[in-house]
Design an enzyme around this catalytic site. Structure first.
Site, short mmCIF file in Angstrom:
data_model
loop_
_atom_site.label_atom_id
_atom_site.label_comp_id
_atom_site.label_asym_id
_atom_site.label_seq_id
_atom_site.Cartn_x
_atom_site.Cartn_y
_atom_site.Cartn_z
NE ARG A 134 -0.96 2.49 3.14
CZ ARG A 134 -0.56 3.77 3.48
NH1 ARG A 134 -0.85 4.99 2.38
NH2 ARG A 134 -0.95 3.39 5.08
CG ASP A 135 2.76 4.23 2.55
OD1 ASP A 135 2.81 5.26 2.68
OD2 ASP A 135 3.39 4.62 4.28
CG HIS B 81 3.88 4.64 8.96
ND1 HIS B 81 2.60 3.75 8.22
CD2 HIS B 81 4.08 5.60 7.91
CE1 HIS B 81 3.58 3.88 7.05
NE2 HIS B 81 4.01 5.12 6.84
CG HIS C 93 7.74 7.29 5.59
ND1 HIS C 93 7.32 7.73 4.33
CD2 HIS C 93 6.35 7.23 6.02
CE1 HIS C 93 6.83 7.01 4.57
NE2 HIS C 93 5.94 6.78 4.85
CB CYS D 89 2.93 10.50 1.72
SG CYS D 89 0.94 11.31 1.58
CG ASN E 52 7.17 2.95 4.28
OD1 ASN E 52 6.99 3.51 5.20
ND2 ASN E 52 6.32 3.57 2.86
N1 COA Z 1 -13.43 4.76 -3.16
C1 COA Z 1 -13.71 4.83 -4.50
N2 COA Z 1 -13.96 6.08 -5.03
C2 COA Z 1 -14.03 6.80 -4.60
C3 COA Z 1 -14.09 6.69 -2.37
C4 COA Z 1 -13.84 5.55 -2.15
N3 COA Z 1 -13.29 5.42 -0.81
N4 COA Z 1 -14.05 7.74 -1.99
C5 COA Z 1 -15.01 9.11 -2.61
N5 COA Z 1 -14.56 8.31 -4.68
C6 COA Z 1 -14.98 8.84 -5.85
C7 COA Z 1 -16.90 9.54 -5.78
O1 COA Z 1 -17.19 8.42 -5.94
C8 COA Z 1 -16.48 10.22 -7.02
O2 COA Z 1 -16.00 9.75 -7.67
P1 COA Z 1 -17.27 10.14 -9.54
O3 COA Z 1 -15.70 11.46 -9.82
O4 COA Z 1 -16.81 9.15 -10.40
O5 COA Z 1 -18.13 10.46 -9.44
C9 COA Z 1 -14.38 10.86 -6.17
O6 COA Z 1 -14.18 9.46 -5.48
C10 COA Z 1 -15.20 12.11 -5.79
O7 COA Z 1 -15.40 11.90 -4.44
P2 COA Z 1 -15.53 13.36 -2.89
O8 COA Z 1 -16.37 12.84 -1.92
O9 COA Z 1 -16.26 14.67 -4.23
O10 COA Z 1 -14.48 13.27 -2.96
P3 COA Z 1 -12.63 13.92 -3.18
O11 COA Z 1 -12.67 14.33 -4.82
O12 COA Z 1 -12.78 15.41 -2.74
O13 COA Z 1 -11.48 13.12 -2.63
C11 COA Z 1 -10.88 11.13 -1.57
C12 COA Z 1 -11.98 12.74 -1.31
C13 COA Z 1 -10.25 10.83 -0.23
C14 COA Z 1 -11.90 10.39 -2.40
C15 COA Z 1 -9.42 11.00 -1.99
O14 COA Z 1 -8.76 12.61 -2.07
C16 COA Z 1 -8.59 9.71 -1.83
O15 COA Z 1 -8.65 9.43 -2.90
N6 COA Z 1 -7.84 10.22 -1.49
C17 COA Z 1 -6.49 8.84 -1.36
C18 COA Z 1 -5.08 9.68 -0.86
C19 COA Z 1 -4.45 8.49 -0.46
O16 COA Z 1 -4.91 7.45 -0.64
N7 COA Z 1 -3.42 8.87 0.32
C20 COA Z 1 -2.20 8.08 0.21
C21 COA Z 1 -2.84 8.06 2.44
S1 COA Z 1 -1.82 8.56 3.61
ZN ZN Z 2 3.83 6.13 5.35
#
Ligand code: COA
Ligand code: ZN
Length: 307
Positions: A13-14, A205, A207, A238, A247
């Site tokens: 994942r990370d 955790h 890095h 990240c 990491n």
């Molecule tokens: N899984 C899959 N799709 C998701 C989702 C999830 N958990 N949460 C939201 N979505 C989709 C929505 O359905 C929407 O899809 P569409 O554009 O096809 O309609 C789109 O993502 C935007 O949804 P919204 O609720 O407006 O989210 P956002 O644009 O504000 O994004 C997150 C928020 C959290 C979903 C996004 O920032 C994200 O996935 N971040 C992950 C960050 C990450 O992994 N960081 C590293 C780990 S620390």
């Molecule tokens: Zn990390």
């Protein structure tokens, strides 16, 4: 007796989340096989996040469906929101982790939420996990230093930890997302949190951005912490935290722990083989100090045998 140490392998994942090459699910599973063969039994297997935000994790459900199951192996999934939780649960996840950053800006950059929203959403997910009988964990990201806001007040970390535990989190993972912590800093924060919740509730955790991750682990270890995240070959960083390098390499951590007399149940030869598999996934050389040392030893033996 020295307590056994649990290493949660986060390479899948990370480690992979910011790699430019989209690693096919079958290759992720081959890496998992190599890691299991080395004796690892705790994995953060994937994240159920937006595939637009992190394309590498778009195969989360397919990967989960193909994970080899046995009683002793635990797979956790990172979930940023309720949608991610529902997807993870539908895929059969038995452990989930939310990621709550300790600063306003980091939450916005990472999950597009204010700190207040992220607190509310993370607490709801922890409550739901508890109600559904899943193990809930909470990452407290940028717990020492935020790339956008600078040093983080330990009082904030303390309040967020208490809030997540109150909501049902079974473990708090203190994350040095950008690799800015030092051992004294780690000692102080862990002392504060252990005083309130006990060492068994906590995990580290770290890095390795500036080469301090092992020293940081040791500082926590000396305080009785027995759970650490690490990533094979030091893979990772990240994508939303500028400057965050890889990491702590799993093999470096296992080498340090075993050398210091701690039991990990993990085989270093097996980890060396897994580093090679991880290198195949990302198409470049990986590894911390230990693998470099091991490879130089092997090269020396070969040249001696040839001469
Ligand atoms: N899984 C899959 N799709 C998701 C989702 C999830 N958990 N949460 C939201 N979505 C989709 C929505 O359905 C929407 O899809 P569409 O554009 O096809 O309609 C789109 O993502 C935007 O949804 P919204 O609720 O407006 O989210 P956002 O644009 O504000 O994004 C997150 C928020 C959290 C979903 C996004 O920032 C994200 O996935 N971040 C992950 C960050 C990450 O992994 N960081 C590293 C780990 S620390
Ligand atoms: Zn990390």
């Amino acid at each position: 007796m020295i307590a056994p140490i649990t290493i949660n392998e986060v390479g899948l994942r990370d480690g992979l989340q910011n790699q430019p090459r989209l690693v096919p699910t079958a290759e992720k599973l081959a890496l998992l096989d190599a890691l299991r063969a080395a004796g690892l039994r705790h994995f953060e297997a994937t994240s159920f996040v937006s595939p637009k935000a992190v394309p590498q994790m778009a195969d989360a459900a397919a990967l989960y469906a193909a994970l080899p199951q046995d009683e002793a192996t635990e797979y956790a999934a990172l979930v940023p929101n309720r949608r991610g939780y529902d997807r993870a649960r539908a895929a059969g996840a038995r452990a989930v982790a939310v990621v709550l950053s300790c600063t306003e800006t980091m939450n916005q950059r990472n999950i597009n939420m204010t700190l207040a929203q992220a607190r509310r959403v993370s607490a709801e997910v922890m409550q739901q996990a508890r109600a559904d009988g899943l193990i809930g964990r909470a990452y407290l990201a940028v717990a020492f230093h935020c790339p956008f806001e600078g040093p983080v007040d330990p009082a904030v970390v303390r309040a967020l930890a208490a809030e997540m535990i109150g909501a049902g989190a079974r473990e708090i993972i203190i994350a040095d997302t950008s690799g800015a912590a030092d051992p004294l800093h780690v000692a102080r924060l862990f002392d504060l949190l252990i005083g309130e919740h006990g060492a068994a509730m906590l995990s580290g955790h770290f890095h390795d951005t500036k080469g301090l991750a092992l020293a940081n682990c040791f500082a926590a270890l000396e305080r009785g912490v027995t759970k650490f995240d690490a990533s094979i070959g030091g893979l990772g960083g990240c994508p939303f935290a500028p400057g965050a390098a890889g990491n702590l390499a799993t093999e470096d951590l296992v080498n340090m722990l075993e050398t210091a007399g701690y039991e990990t149940g993990i085989d270093l030869d097996g980890l060396a083989a897994a580093v090679t598999v991880a290198e195949g996934c990302v198409g470049r050389e990986l590894g911390g100090r230990w693998i470099a040392w091991r490879r130089s030893q092997a090269a020396r033996r070969q040249s001696r045998a040839a001469s």
